[in-house]
Design an enzyme around this catalytic site. Structure first.
Site, PDB file in Angstrom:
ATOM      1  N   GLU A   1       6.554  -1.569  -3.323  1.00 48.11           N
ATOM      2  CA  GLU A   1       5.832  -0.368  -2.840  1.00 48.11           C
ATOM      3  C   GLU A   1       6.536   0.207  -1.603  1.00 48.11           C
ATOM      4  OE1 GLU A   1       1.645  -0.209  -3.194  1.00 48.11           O
ATOM      5  OE2 GLU A   1       1.619  -1.808  -4.692  1.00 48.11           O
TER       6      GLU A   1
ATOM      7  N   ILE B   1       5.938 -26.042  11.004  1.00 47.59           N
ATOM      8  CA  ILE B   1       4.924 -26.954  11.555  1.00 47.59           C
ATOM      9  C   ILE B   1       4.694 -28.137  10.611  1.00 47.59           C
ATOM     10  CG2 ILE B   1       2.441 -27.120  12.097  1.00 47.59           C
ATOM     11  CD1 ILE B   1       2.740 -24.251  13.335  1.00 47.59           C
TER      12      ILE B   1
ATOM     13  N   GLY C   1      17.926   2.305 -12.562  1.00 45.36           N
ATOM     14  CA  GLY C   1      18.779   3.097 -11.654  1.00 45.36           C
ATOM     15  C   GLY C   1      18.050   3.731 -10.492  1.00 45.36           C
TER      16      GLY C   1
ATOM     17  N   THR D   1       4.419  -4.748 -12.462  1.00 44.36           N
ATOM     18  CA  THR D   1       3.346  -5.734 -12.286  1.00 44.36           C
ATOM     19  C   THR D   1       2.230  -5.446 -13.284  1.00 44.36           C
ATOM     20  OG1 THR D   1       3.856  -5.898  -9.938  1.00 44.36           O
ATOM     21  CG2 THR D   1       1.692  -6.714 -10.626  1.00 44.36           C
TER      22      THR D   1
END
Ligand SMILES: Cc1cc2nc3c(=O)[nH]c(=O)nc-3n(C[C@H](O)[C@H](O)[C@H](O)COP(=O)(O)OP(=O)(O)OC[C@H]3O[C@@H](n4cnc5c(N)ncnc54)[C@H](O)[C@@H]3O)c2cc1C
Length: 384
Positions: A364, A338, A129, A158
Protein backbone atom coordinates in the site's frame (compact mmCIF):
# COMPACT_ATOMS: atom_id res chain seq x y z
CA UNK A 1 -8.05 16.13 19.13
CA UNK A 2 -10.33 14.27 21.52
CA UNK A 3 -9.49 10.57 21.74
CA UNK A 4 -12.16 9.76 24.31
CA UNK A 5 -13.84 6.64 23.03
CA UNK A 6 -17.58 6.25 22.74
CA UNK A 7 -19.27 3.35 24.54
CA UNK A 8 -19.88 1.74 21.14
CA UNK A 9 -16.19 1.95 20.16
CA UNK A 10 -15.09 0.54 23.53
CA UNK A 11 -17.62 -2.29 23.33
CA UNK A 12 -16.43 -3.31 19.85
CA UNK A 13 -12.74 -3.14 20.86
CA UNK A 14 -13.31 -5.21 24.00
CA UNK A 15 -15.43 -7.77 22.16
CA UNK A 16 -12.78 -8.17 19.43
CA UNK A 17 -9.98 -8.32 22.02
CA UNK A 18 -11.74 -11.19 23.80
CA UNK A 19 -12.52 -13.01 20.56
CA UNK A 20 -9.02 -12.60 19.10
CA UNK A 21 -7.23 -13.73 22.26
CA UNK A 22 -9.40 -16.84 22.46
CA UNK A 23 -10.07 -17.82 18.86
CA UNK A 24 -7.09 -16.44 16.91
CA UNK A 25 -3.93 -15.93 19.01
CA UNK A 26 -3.61 -19.53 20.28
CA UNK A 27 -3.76 -20.83 16.69
CA UNK A 28 -1.84 -18.10 14.84
CA UNK A 29 1.38 -20.10 14.62
CA UNK A 30 -0.53 -23.12 13.28
CA UNK A 31 -2.28 -20.97 10.65
CA UNK A 32 1.15 -19.80 9.50
CA UNK A 33 2.51 -23.33 9.35
CA UNK A 34 -0.51 -24.49 7.36
CA UNK A 35 -0.26 -21.39 5.14
CA UNK A 36 -3.95 -20.60 5.34
CA UNK A 37 -6.69 -19.06 7.42
CA UNK A 38 -9.47 -21.55 8.19
CA UNK A 39 -12.67 -20.55 6.41
CA UNK A 40 -14.60 -21.24 9.62
CA UNK A 41 -12.65 -18.48 11.37
CA UNK A 42 -13.44 -15.93 8.66
CA UNK A 43 -17.10 -17.01 8.87
CA UNK A 44 -17.05 -16.49 12.65
CA UNK A 45 -15.54 -13.04 12.15
CA UNK A 46 -18.20 -12.23 9.58
CA UNK A 47 -20.84 -13.32 12.10
CA UNK A 48 -19.43 -10.71 14.50
CA UNK A 49 -19.70 -8.03 11.83
CA UNK A 50 -15.93 -7.73 11.33
CA UNK A 51 -15.95 -8.05 7.55
CA UNK A 52 -17.85 -4.83 6.92
CA UNK A 53 -17.38 -2.72 10.02
CA UNK A 54 -17.91 0.67 8.33
CA UNK A 55 -20.38 -0.57 5.73
CA UNK A 56 -23.92 0.80 6.29
CA UNK A 57 -26.32 -1.81 7.75
CA UNK A 58 -28.57 -1.67 4.66
CA UNK A 59 -25.64 -3.18 2.74
CA UNK A 60 -24.88 -5.91 5.28
CA UNK A 61 -22.34 -4.02 7.40
CA UNK A 62 -22.02 -3.04 11.05
CA UNK A 63 -22.37 0.70 10.29
CA UNK A 64 -19.63 1.74 12.70
CA UNK A 65 -17.05 4.52 12.37
CA UNK A 66 -13.45 4.38 11.14
CA UNK A 67 -11.85 4.62 14.59
CA UNK A 68 -13.92 1.64 15.79
CA UNK A 69 -12.74 -0.28 12.72
CA UNK A 70 -9.09 0.65 13.27
CA UNK A 71 -9.21 -0.47 16.91
CA UNK A 72 -10.88 -3.75 15.96
CA UNK A 73 -8.24 -4.35 13.29
CA UNK A 74 -5.45 -3.58 15.77
CA UNK A 75 -6.81 -6.27 18.12
CA UNK A 76 -7.06 -8.88 15.36
CA UNK A 77 -3.53 -8.08 14.12
CA UNK A 78 -2.18 -8.40 17.65
CA UNK A 79 -3.34 -12.02 17.50
CA UNK A 80 -2.45 -12.67 13.85
CA UNK A 81 -1.33 -10.12 11.28
CA UNK A 82 -2.28 -12.56 8.50
CA UNK A 83 -5.89 -12.76 9.68
CA UNK A 84 -5.92 -8.99 10.13
CA UNK A 85 -4.68 -8.52 6.58
CA UNK A 86 -7.51 -10.63 5.13
CA UNK A 87 -9.96 -8.59 7.20
CA UNK A 88 -8.47 -5.21 6.23
CA UNK A 89 -8.47 -5.96 2.49
CA UNK A 90 -12.14 -6.94 2.57
CA UNK A 91 -13.09 -3.92 4.71
CA UNK A 92 -10.93 -1.19 3.27
CA UNK A 93 -9.42 -2.03 -0.10
CA UNK A 94 -12.56 -3.71 -1.37
CA UNK A 95 -15.44 -2.39 0.79
CA UNK A 96 -14.48 1.25 1.20
CA UNK A 97 -14.34 2.19 -2.53
CA UNK A 98 -17.69 0.45 -3.07
CA UNK A 99 -19.22 2.48 -0.24
CA UNK A 100 -17.85 5.72 -1.70
CA UNK A 101 -18.09 5.15 -5.46
CA UNK A 102 -20.65 2.35 -5.92
CA UNK A 103 -24.19 2.87 -7.21
CA UNK A 104 -27.03 1.46 -5.12
CA UNK A 105 -27.27 -1.55 -7.47
CA UNK A 106 -23.52 -2.16 -7.24
CA UNK A 107 -23.65 -1.99 -3.46
CA UNK A 108 -26.47 -4.53 -3.35
CA UNK A 109 -24.70 -6.94 -5.70
CA UNK A 110 -21.00 -6.50 -4.85
CA UNK A 111 -20.77 -4.95 -1.37
CA UNK A 112 -23.49 -6.67 0.64
CA UNK A 113 -22.17 -10.26 0.26
CA UNK A 114 -18.62 -9.07 1.02
CA UNK A 115 -19.69 -7.21 4.17
CA UNK A 116 -21.54 -10.34 5.29
CA UNK A 117 -18.40 -12.41 4.62
CA UNK A 118 -20.24 -14.60 2.10
CA UNK A 119 -18.15 -13.49 -0.89
CA UNK A 120 -14.85 -11.89 0.07
CA UNK A 121 -13.28 -9.21 -2.08
CA UNK A 122 -9.79 -8.27 -3.19
CA UNK A 123 -8.16 -5.20 -4.75
CA UNK A 124 -5.92 -5.71 -7.75
CA UNK A 125 -3.76 -2.77 -8.76
CA UNK A 126 -0.14 -4.00 -8.81
CA UNK A 127 1.24 -5.60 -11.99
CA UNK A 128 4.59 -7.12 -12.93
CA UNK A 129 5.68 -3.81 -14.51
CA UNK A 130 3.93 -1.35 -12.19
CA UNK A 131 4.16 -1.17 -8.41
CA UNK A 132 5.01 2.22 -6.90
CA UNK A 133 4.27 3.78 -10.28
CA UNK A 134 0.79 2.23 -10.17
CA UNK A 135 -0.70 4.27 -13.00
CA UNK A 136 1.86 2.86 -15.44
CA UNK A 137 -0.27 -0.30 -15.41
CA UNK A 138 -0.54 -2.32 -18.62
CA UNK A 139 -3.83 -4.18 -18.14
CA UNK A 140 -6.23 -3.12 -20.88
CA UNK A 141 -9.99 -2.58 -21.07
CA UNK A 142 -11.20 -2.63 -24.67
CA UNK A 143 -14.79 -1.63 -25.50
CA UNK A 144 -16.83 -4.62 -26.72
CA UNK A 145 -20.59 -4.43 -27.33
CA UNK A 146 -22.18 -2.91 -24.21
CA UNK A 147 -19.14 -3.60 -22.07
CA UNK A 148 -15.40 -4.20 -22.03
CA UNK A 149 -12.86 -6.96 -22.52
CA UNK A 150 -10.15 -7.06 -19.84
CA UNK A 151 -6.68 -8.41 -20.54
CA UNK A 152 -3.66 -8.45 -18.27
CA UNK A 153 -2.00 -9.80 -15.11
CA UNK A 154 -2.19 -8.57 -11.53
CA UNK A 155 0.54 -9.41 -9.05
CA UNK A 156 0.84 -9.94 -5.27
CA UNK A 157 -2.93 -9.82 -4.69
CA UNK A 158 -3.96 -10.36 -1.07
CA UNK A 159 -7.04 -12.63 -0.74
CA UNK A 160 -6.53 -13.34 -4.47
CA UNK A 161 -7.39 -17.00 -4.03
CA UNK A 162 -10.01 -16.87 -1.27
CA UNK A 163 -11.87 -13.86 -2.70
CA UNK A 164 -14.89 -14.34 -4.97
CA UNK A 165 -14.81 -10.85 -6.44
CA UNK A 166 -12.26 -8.18 -7.24
CA UNK A 167 -11.85 -4.49 -7.92
CA UNK A 168 -9.35 -4.26 -10.74
CA UNK A 169 -7.78 -1.35 -12.57
CA UNK A 170 -7.22 -1.28 -16.33
CA UNK A 171 -6.38 1.33 -18.95
CA UNK A 172 -8.56 2.21 -21.92
CA UNK A 173 -5.92 4.49 -23.40
CA UNK A 174 -2.32 4.23 -22.25
CA UNK A 175 -1.44 7.55 -23.93
CA UNK A 176 -3.69 9.33 -21.40
CA UNK A 177 -1.58 8.13 -18.47
CA UNK A 178 -3.53 8.04 -15.17
CA UNK A 179 -6.58 9.56 -16.88
CA UNK A 180 -6.86 6.45 -19.06
CA UNK A 181 -7.36 4.19 -16.02
CA UNK A 182 -10.80 2.89 -14.95
CA UNK A 183 -11.85 0.68 -12.01
CA UNK A 184 -13.93 -2.46 -12.72
CA UNK A 185 -15.84 -4.94 -10.59
CA UNK A 186 -15.05 -8.49 -11.65
CA UNK A 187 -16.56 -11.78 -10.54
CA UNK A 188 -13.65 -14.17 -10.16
CA UNK A 189 -15.78 -16.96 -11.60
CA UNK A 190 -16.01 -15.08 -14.94
CA UNK A 191 -14.60 -16.99 -17.93
CA UNK A 192 -10.97 -15.95 -18.51
CA UNK A 193 -10.06 -15.19 -14.88
CA UNK A 194 -7.39 -17.49 -13.43
CA UNK A 195 -5.49 -17.65 -10.16
CA UNK A 196 -1.85 -18.02 -11.15
CA UNK A 197 1.24 -18.18 -8.94
CA UNK A 198 0.62 -18.45 -5.20
CA UNK A 199 3.49 -16.51 -3.62
CA UNK A 200 5.81 -18.05 -1.02
CA UNK A 201 6.57 -15.22 1.36
CA UNK A 202 8.93 -14.21 4.18
CA UNK A 203 6.05 -13.52 6.60
CA UNK A 204 2.27 -13.21 6.78
CA UNK A 205 2.35 -16.88 5.87
CA UNK A 206 -1.34 -17.55 6.49
CA UNK A 207 -2.39 -14.70 4.22
CA UNK A 208 -3.00 -15.66 0.62
CA UNK A 209 -1.04 -13.62 -1.94
CA UNK A 210 -1.22 -14.56 -5.59
CA UNK A 211 -1.14 -13.44 -9.19
CA UNK A 212 -4.40 -13.18 -11.12
CA UNK A 213 -4.61 -13.39 -14.88
CA UNK A 214 -7.39 -11.96 -17.04
CA UNK A 215 -7.76 -13.18 -20.60
CA UNK A 216 -10.55 -11.66 -22.67
CA UNK A 217 -12.73 -11.30 -19.57
CA UNK A 218 -16.01 -9.67 -20.58
CA UNK A 219 -17.54 -7.20 -18.12
CA UNK A 220 -20.76 -5.29 -18.85
CA UNK A 221 -20.74 -1.48 -18.56
CA UNK A 222 -22.50 -1.56 -15.18
CA UNK A 223 -19.37 -3.22 -13.72
CA UNK A 224 -17.45 0.07 -14.01
CA UNK A 225 -16.83 1.45 -10.50
CA UNK A 226 -16.80 5.25 -10.41
CA UNK A 227 -16.56 7.36 -13.54
CA UNK A 228 -14.76 6.04 -16.65
CA UNK A 229 -11.22 7.46 -16.73
CA UNK A 230 -11.23 8.19 -13.00
CA UNK A 231 -9.87 4.90 -11.76
CA UNK A 232 -6.90 6.81 -10.35
CA UNK A 233 -9.27 8.57 -7.92
CA UNK A 234 -10.77 5.24 -6.85
CA UNK A 235 -7.30 3.69 -6.50
CA UNK A 236 -5.55 6.48 -4.58
CA UNK A 237 -8.38 7.50 -2.28
CA UNK A 238 -8.76 3.83 -1.37
CA UNK A 239 -5.07 3.63 -0.52
CA UNK A 240 -5.42 6.66 1.78
CA UNK A 241 -7.93 4.67 3.81
CA UNK A 242 -5.97 1.44 3.48
CA UNK A 243 -2.81 3.05 4.83
CA UNK A 244 -4.53 3.79 8.14
CA UNK A 245 -5.35 0.08 8.28
CA UNK A 246 -1.70 -0.85 7.73
CA UNK A 247 -0.77 1.51 10.56
CA UNK A 248 -3.27 -0.37 12.77
CA UNK A 249 -1.73 -3.64 11.68
CA UNK A 250 1.66 -2.28 12.75
CA UNK A 251 0.25 -1.29 16.14
CA UNK A 252 -1.18 -4.76 16.72
CA UNK A 253 2.05 -6.55 15.81
CA UNK A 254 4.18 -4.18 17.90
CA UNK A 255 1.91 -4.45 20.94
CA UNK A 256 2.08 -8.25 20.78
CA UNK A 257 5.89 -8.06 20.53
CA UNK A 258 6.15 -5.70 23.50
CA UNK A 259 3.89 -7.87 25.68
CA UNK A 260 5.91 -10.97 24.81
CA UNK A 261 9.20 -9.14 25.50
CA UNK A 262 8.02 -7.89 28.91
CA UNK A 263 6.84 -11.35 29.98
CA UNK A 264 10.10 -12.96 28.85
CA UNK A 265 12.31 -10.28 30.43
CA UNK A 266 10.58 -10.82 33.77
CA UNK A 267 11.03 -14.59 33.79
CA UNK A 268 14.40 -15.06 32.08
CA UNK A 269 17.26 -14.93 34.59
CA UNK A 270 20.92 -14.27 33.82
CA UNK A 271 23.69 -13.25 36.22
CA UNK A 272 21.38 -14.25 39.09
CA UNK A 273 18.47 -11.95 38.29
CA UNK A 274 15.66 -11.41 35.75
CA UNK A 275 17.01 -9.66 32.65
CA UNK A 276 14.21 -7.07 33.16
CA UNK A 277 16.39 -5.68 35.94
CA UNK A 278 19.16 -4.72 33.50
CA UNK A 279 18.99 -1.12 32.40
CA UNK A 280 19.82 -2.07 28.80
CA UNK A 281 16.64 -4.18 28.64
CA UNK A 282 14.54 -1.54 30.41
CA UNK A 283 15.62 1.11 27.90
CA UNK A 284 14.63 -1.10 25.02
CA UNK A 285 11.20 -1.68 26.61
CA UNK A 286 10.77 2.05 27.29
CA UNK A 287 11.60 2.93 23.68
CA UNK A 288 9.25 0.25 22.38
CA UNK A 289 6.36 1.52 24.51
CA UNK A 290 6.99 5.17 23.63
CA UNK A 291 7.15 4.49 19.91
CA UNK A 292 3.95 2.41 20.01
CA UNK A 293 2.15 5.28 21.76
CA UNK A 294 3.43 7.80 19.19
CA UNK A 295 2.27 5.53 16.36
CA UNK A 296 -1.13 5.10 18.01
CA UNK A 297 -1.66 8.87 18.17
CA UNK A 298 -0.84 9.30 14.48
CA UNK A 299 -3.03 6.34 13.53
CA UNK A 300 -6.07 7.28 15.59
CA UNK A 301 -5.80 10.90 14.40
CA UNK A 302 -5.88 9.77 10.77
CA UNK A 303 -8.83 7.44 11.49
CA UNK A 304 -10.73 10.25 13.20
CA UNK A 305 -10.15 12.60 10.27
CA UNK A 306 -11.61 9.99 7.95
CA UNK A 307 -14.50 9.35 10.35
CA UNK A 308 -15.26 13.08 10.43
CA UNK A 309 -15.76 12.92 6.68
CA UNK A 310 -12.73 15.04 5.78
CA UNK A 311 -12.49 14.88 1.98
CA UNK A 312 -8.70 14.63 2.21
CA UNK A 313 -6.52 13.03 4.86
CA UNK A 314 -3.77 11.83 2.54
CA UNK A 315 -0.84 13.33 4.42
CA UNK A 316 -2.06 12.21 7.84
CA UNK A 317 -2.69 8.66 6.53
CA UNK A 318 0.78 8.52 4.98
CA UNK A 319 2.39 9.80 8.18
CA UNK A 320 0.57 7.17 10.24
CA UNK A 321 1.52 4.40 7.80
CA UNK A 322 5.14 5.50 7.45
CA UNK A 323 5.85 5.94 11.14
CA UNK A 324 3.87 2.94 12.37
CA UNK A 325 5.21 0.45 9.84
CA UNK A 326 8.82 1.44 10.50
CA UNK A 327 8.10 1.50 14.25
CA UNK A 328 6.81 -2.09 14.09
CA UNK A 329 10.08 -3.18 12.50
CA UNK A 330 12.15 -1.50 15.23
CA UNK A 331 9.92 -2.83 18.02
CA UNK A 332 9.83 -6.42 16.75
CA UNK A 333 13.61 -6.44 16.18
CA UNK A 334 14.11 -5.29 19.78
CA UNK A 335 11.72 -8.00 20.98
CA UNK A 336 13.87 -10.63 19.25
CA UNK A 337 16.95 -9.05 20.90
CA UNK A 338 15.37 -9.26 24.35
CA UNK A 339 14.58 -12.94 23.79
CA UNK A 340 18.25 -13.54 22.88
CA UNK A 341 18.81 -16.75 20.89
CA UNK A 342 15.32 -17.96 21.78
CA UNK A 343 13.93 -15.01 19.83
CA UNK A 344 15.29 -16.55 16.65
CA UNK A 345 13.52 -19.86 17.25
CA UNK A 346 10.01 -20.75 16.16
CA UNK A 347 9.14 -21.86 19.71
CA UNK A 348 8.32 -18.22 20.44
CA UNK A 349 6.10 -15.90 18.40
CA UNK A 350 8.52 -12.95 18.20
CA UNK A 351 10.27 -14.24 15.07
CA UNK A 352 6.84 -14.31 13.37
CA UNK A 353 6.10 -10.75 14.48
CA UNK A 354 9.45 -9.67 13.06
CA UNK A 355 8.85 -11.38 9.69
CA UNK A 356 5.27 -10.09 9.47
CA UNK A 357 6.37 -6.51 10.24
CA UNK A 358 8.74 -6.56 7.27
CA UNK A 359 5.80 -6.39 4.83
CA UNK A 360 4.38 -3.19 6.30
CA UNK A 361 6.80 -0.64 4.79
CA UNK A 362 6.33 -2.35 1.42
CA UNK A 363 2.65 -2.68 0.62
CA UNK A 364 0.00 0.00 0.00
CA UNK A 365 2.90 2.31 -0.89
CA UNK A 366 6.47 1.77 0.28
CA UNK A 367 8.03 4.02 2.93
CA UNK A 368 9.77 5.92 0.14
CA UNK A 369 6.41 6.61 -1.52
CA UNK A 370 4.90 7.75 1.82
CA UNK A 371 7.78 10.23 2.25
CA UNK A 372 7.20 11.43 -1.30
CA UNK A 373 3.45 11.93 -0.63
CA UNK A 374 4.10 13.77 2.66
CA UNK A 375 6.81 16.00 1.19
CA UNK A 376 4.71 16.84 -1.87
CA UNK A 377 1.80 17.92 0.33
CA UNK A 378 4.09 19.84 2.68
CA UNK A 379 5.69 21.77 -0.17
CA UNK A 380 2.30 22.49 -1.78
CA UNK A 381 1.05 23.85 1.55
CA UNK A 382 4.11 26.08 1.81
CA UNK A 383 3.24 27.59 -1.60
CA UNK A 384 -0.28 28.53 -0.48
C1 LIG B 1 2.45 -9.20 1.15
C2 LIG B 1 2.05 -8.28 0.05
C3 LIG B 1 0.69 -8.10 -0.23
C4 LIG B 1 0.30 -7.25 -1.27
N1 LIG B 1 -1.05 -7.13 -1.55
C5 LIG B 1 -1.43 -6.36 -2.62
C6 LIG B 1 -2.82 -6.28 -3.00
O1 LIG B 1 -3.71 -6.85 -2.36
N2 LIG B 1 -3.14 -5.57 -4.11
C7 LIG B 1 -2.21 -4.91 -4.86
O2 LIG B 1 -2.58 -4.28 -5.84
N3 LIG B 1 -0.89 -4.95 -4.51
C8 LIG B 1 -0.48 -5.66 -3.43
N4 LIG B 1 0.85 -5.73 -3.07
C9 LIG B 1 1.83 -5.02 -3.89
C10 LIG B 1 2.43 -3.80 -3.19
O3 LIG B 1 1.48 -2.78 -3.05
C11 LIG B 1 3.68 -3.39 -4.01
O4 LIG B 1 4.64 -4.41 -3.80
C12 LIG B 1 4.20 -2.03 -3.61
O5 LIG B 1 3.32 -1.02 -4.03
C13 LIG B 1 5.60 -1.75 -4.17
O6 LIG B 1 5.65 -1.99 -5.55
P1 LIG B 1 6.81 -2.93 -6.14
O7 LIG B 1 6.84 -4.18 -5.32
O8 LIG B 1 6.58 -3.06 -7.58
O9 LIG B 1 8.16 -2.15 -5.85
P2 LIG B 1 8.83 -1.02 -6.81
O10 LIG B 1 7.82 0.02 -7.15
O11 LIG B 1 9.53 -1.71 -7.93
O12 LIG B 1 9.89 -0.37 -5.81
C14 LIG B 1 11.17 -0.93 -5.58
C15 LIG B 1 11.95 0.05 -4.70
O13 LIG B 1 12.07 1.32 -5.37
C16 LIG B 1 11.56 2.35 -4.55
N5 LIG B 1 10.95 3.41 -5.37
C17 LIG B 1 10.07 3.25 -6.40
N6 LIG B 1 9.71 4.46 -6.87
C18 LIG B 1 10.37 5.39 -6.15
C19 LIG B 1 10.41 6.83 -6.13
N7 LIG B 1 9.67 7.54 -6.99
N8 LIG B 1 11.20 7.44 -5.22
C20 LIG B 1 11.93 6.72 -4.33
N9 LIG B 1 11.93 5.37 -4.29
C21 LIG B 1 11.16 4.71 -5.17
C22 LIG B 1 10.52 1.66 -3.66
O14 LIG B 1 10.24 2.41 -2.51
C23 LIG B 1 11.23 0.34 -3.37
O15 LIG B 1 12.17 0.54 -2.35
C24 LIG B 1 1.27 -6.54 -2.02
C25 LIG B 1 2.62 -6.68 -1.70
C26 LIG B 1 3.02 -7.53 -0.67
C27 LIG B 1 4.49 -7.65 -0.34
Amino acid sequence: MDFRLTDEQKALRDMVRGFASKEIAPHAQAFDEEGRIPKGLLDQMAGLGLMGICVPPEYGGAGMDDLAYIMALEEVCKASASVGLAMSVNNTLYGDPLVRFGTHEQKVRWLTPAARGERLGCYALTEPGSGSDAMALAMTATPKGDGFLLNGTKLFITNGEIASQAIIFATMDKSKGHKGVTAFLVDKASPGVAVMKKERKMGLLASDTCALSFENVYVPADHVLGPVGQGYKVAFSTLDAGRIGIAAQALGIAEAALEAAIAYAKRREQFGKPIAEFEAIQWMLADMDTEIEAARLLTYRAAMLKAEGRPRFTREASMAKLYSSEMANRVTARAVQIFGGSGYMKDYPVERYCRDAHALPLYEGTSEIQRLVIARDLLKEAER
